[in-house]
Design a protein around this motif. Structure first.
Motif, PDB file in Angstrom:
ATOM      1  N   PRO A  97       0.629  -1.257  -0.041  1.00 34.85           N
ATOM      2  CA  PRO A  97       0.128   0.277   0.099  1.00 34.85           C
ATOM      3  C   PRO A  97       0.570   1.187  -0.095  1.00 34.85           C
ATOM      4  CG  PRO A  97      -1.080  -1.291   1.313  1.00 34.85           C
ATOM      5  CD  PRO A  97       0.422  -1.816   1.464  1.00 34.85           C
ATOM      6  N   TYR A  98       2.480   1.614   0.895  1.00 32.06           N
ATOM      7  CA  TYR A  98       2.977   1.875   0.444  1.00 32.06           C
ATOM      8  C   TYR A  98       3.494   2.700  -0.680  1.00 32.06           C
ATOM      9  CZ  TYR A  98       2.347   1.496   5.644  1.00 32.06           C
ATOM     10  OH  TYR A  98       2.190   1.447   6.791  1.00 32.06           O
ATOM     11  N   GLU A 106      -3.937  14.039   7.489  1.00 33.45           N
ATOM     12  CA  GLU A 106      -4.586  13.303   7.060  1.00 33.45           C
ATOM     13  C   GLU A 106      -4.903  12.741   8.131  1.00 33.45           C
ATOM     14  OE1 GLU A 106      -4.661  11.499   4.205  1.00 33.45           O
ATOM     15  OE2 GLU A 106      -3.739  12.836   3.604  1.00 33.45           O
ATOM     16  N   LEU A 107      -5.036  13.036   9.281  1.00 34.55           N
ATOM     17  CA  LEU A 107      -6.137  12.247  10.813  1.00 34.55           C
ATOM     18  C   LEU A 107      -6.955  12.955  10.831  1.00 34.55           C
ATOM     19  CD1 LEU A 107      -3.043  12.669  13.186  1.00 34.55           C
ATOM     20  CD2 LEU A 107      -4.301   9.873  12.670  1.00 34.55           C
ATOM     21  N   ILE A 149      -0.696   8.487   5.005  1.00 35.32           N
ATOM     22  CA  ILE A 149       0.369   9.766   5.606  1.00 35.32           C
ATOM     23  C   ILE A 149       1.678   9.604   4.508  1.00 35.32           C
ATOM     24  CG2 ILE A 149       1.705  10.555   7.353  1.00 35.32           C
ATOM     25  CD1 ILE A 149      -0.452   9.384   9.526  1.00 35.32           C
ATOM     26  N   VAL A 150       2.166   8.982   4.183  1.00 38.47           N
ATOM     27  CA  VAL A 150       3.175   8.374   3.809  1.00 38.47           C
ATOM     28  C   VAL A 150       3.238   8.656   2.338  1.00 38.47           C
ATOM     29  CG1 VAL A 150       5.237   5.968   3.017  1.00 38.47           C
ATOM     30  CG2 VAL A 150       3.983   6.583   5.268  1.00 38.47           C
ATOM     31  N   PHE A 161       5.475  11.645   0.445  1.00 38.41           N
ATOM     32  CA  PHE A 161       5.625  11.629  -0.569  1.00 38.41           C
ATOM     33  C   PHE A 161       5.324  12.465  -1.918  1.00 38.41           C
ATOM     34  CE2 PHE A 161       6.488   9.712  -4.610  1.00 38.41           C
ATOM     35  CZ  PHE A 161       7.084   9.539  -5.449  1.00 38.41           C
ATOM     36  N   CYS A 162       4.055  12.787  -1.943  1.00 37.37           N
ATOM     37  CA  CYS A 162       3.822  13.451  -2.992  1.00 37.37           C
ATOM     38  C   CYS A 162       3.975  14.950  -3.328  1.00 37.37           C
ATOM     39  CB  CYS A 162       1.980  13.930  -3.012  1.00 37.37           C
ATOM     40  SG  CYS A 162       1.140  11.744  -3.108  1.00 37.37           S
ATOM     41  N   ASN A 163       3.943  15.555  -1.553  1.00 39.73           N
ATOM     42  CA  ASN A 163       4.839  17.074  -0.981  1.00 39.73           C
ATOM     43  C   ASN A 163       6.166  16.929  -1.410  1.00 39.73           C
ATOM     44  OD1 ASN A 163       1.706  17.453  -0.006  1.00 39.73           O
ATOM     45  ND2 ASN A 163       3.079  17.887   1.549  1.00 39.73           N
TER      46      ASN A 163
END
Length: 328
Positions: free
Chosen positions: A124-125, A178-179, A264-265, A269-271
């Motif tokens: 998934p990551y 994300e939270l 979150i990961v 990564f996208c940022n």
């Protein structure tokens, strides 16, 4: 712990109200606290070449260290408050009327996707990196990937993460967003009995709406002119659409895995990668045009495959109808 559903435990109106409240608290807190609030000179400045104007001494801009520190503090506190609200919703008599739960705290942890076990595999990551296969290939051509010639750990990792902007963009920002916009909002919609499709395609609209306030920042930084207004509108539309689409991707990961850690990961990564710049990459590496185009196609097709094949989690709390909800 034992959780058993007999139907939705709140109305759709209540779920939308909670989602709006979470969004308002997260964004509004950035302006409610004086040290976190931006300030601009109320005057028009015409800037040549369409760039941002020069910052004046008494102004407070988004990337000022003092502003970042204040905003990180209030965003973190608001995130904790939103998680606490989810806990109290689970704990309410209305919830207990429909649900048998002896461990409300553990139930809330599961709903927020905060279980320490997380997904059982690394796949998934890797969904987001698959989508960025094209940009990653271009970075490899530039020798900018880790362990390549132009990658400098001190500059590209330490120098970024230990700056206030980097800490905001790659640590606190992704975690708190994300939270709030995945864990809390999707937990509420789950208690409303919303379908997976609604949680994937409707709930992320709140995340897109949370970025509308950047228009005021852009308008002021570019001089408060008509050109600045057009730029602010176009930038805000693009950013809202982009963040809504990312929100759908992130919501899918959350629902499929039952964990907030892959989103979150993925967010971090996208940022780091930013918006793909295929046109610029083709200009920079004219001899590798075909390879770059193929890499982009492979990335999109691989992403479509990975969404289903790499995110399946048999014990996800979210990716099941009520009568199949696992018992804890």
């Amino acid at each position: 712990m034992f959780i058993s559903y007999y139907g939705p435990i709140m109305t759709a109106r209540a779920a939308h109200t909670f989602a709006a409240l979470f969004t308002f608290l997260y964004v509004g807190s950035l302006y409610a606290v004086k040290n976190a609030r931006l300030s601009f000179a109320a005057k028009t400045v015409r800037v040549p070449n369409g760039g941002p104007r020069v910052k004046e001494r008494d102004e407070r801009w988004r990337d000022d260290p003092d502003v970042i520190k204040a905003r990180l503090t209030v965003a973190s506190l608001v995130t904790l408050a939103c998680c606490a609200l989810v806990y109290f919703v689970v704990f309410t008599p209305l919830a207990r009327e429909h649900e048998v739960s002896f461990f409300t705290f553990e139930s809330t942890i599961i709903r927020l996707g905060l279980g320490l076990e997380g997904p059982h595999t690394v796949y998934p990551y890797l969904v987001a990196p698959m989508l960025f296969f094209g940009p990653l290939y271009a970075l490899s051509l530039a020798q900018m990937l880790p362990f390549q010639r132009c990658f400098v750990f001190r500059r590209d990792v330490i120098g970024v993460l230990f700056s206030w902007q980097g800490f905001r963009n790659f640590v606190v920002g992704p975690i708190t967003e994300e939270l709030v916009f995945r864990s809390c909002i999707l937990a509420i919609y789950k208690m409303n009995g919303a379908s997976e499709a609604a949680m994937i395609f409707v709930a992320p609209l709140w995340f897109g709406a949370a970025h509308l306030h950047h228009a005021w920042d852009c308008f002021n930084r570019y001089g408060r002119t008509w050109a600045a207004a057009r730029r602010a509108i176009l930038m805000t539309i693009f950013q809202s659409v982009y963040t809504t689409l990312f929100g759908a991707h992130s919501a899918f990961l959350f629902l499929r895995t039952g964990s907030v850690y892959p989103p979150i990961v993925s967010h971090i990564f996208c940022n780091i990668m930013g918006v793909p710049q295929m046109g610029e990459e083709l200009k920079r590496f004219p001899r590798n045009k075909r390879g770059i185009k193929i890499a982009y196609v492979v990335g999109v097709l691989g992403y479509i495959y990975a969404l289903g094949a790499w995110t399946r989690t048999d014990d996800s709390f979210y990716w099941r109808p009520y009568y199949e909800t696992p018992k804890f």
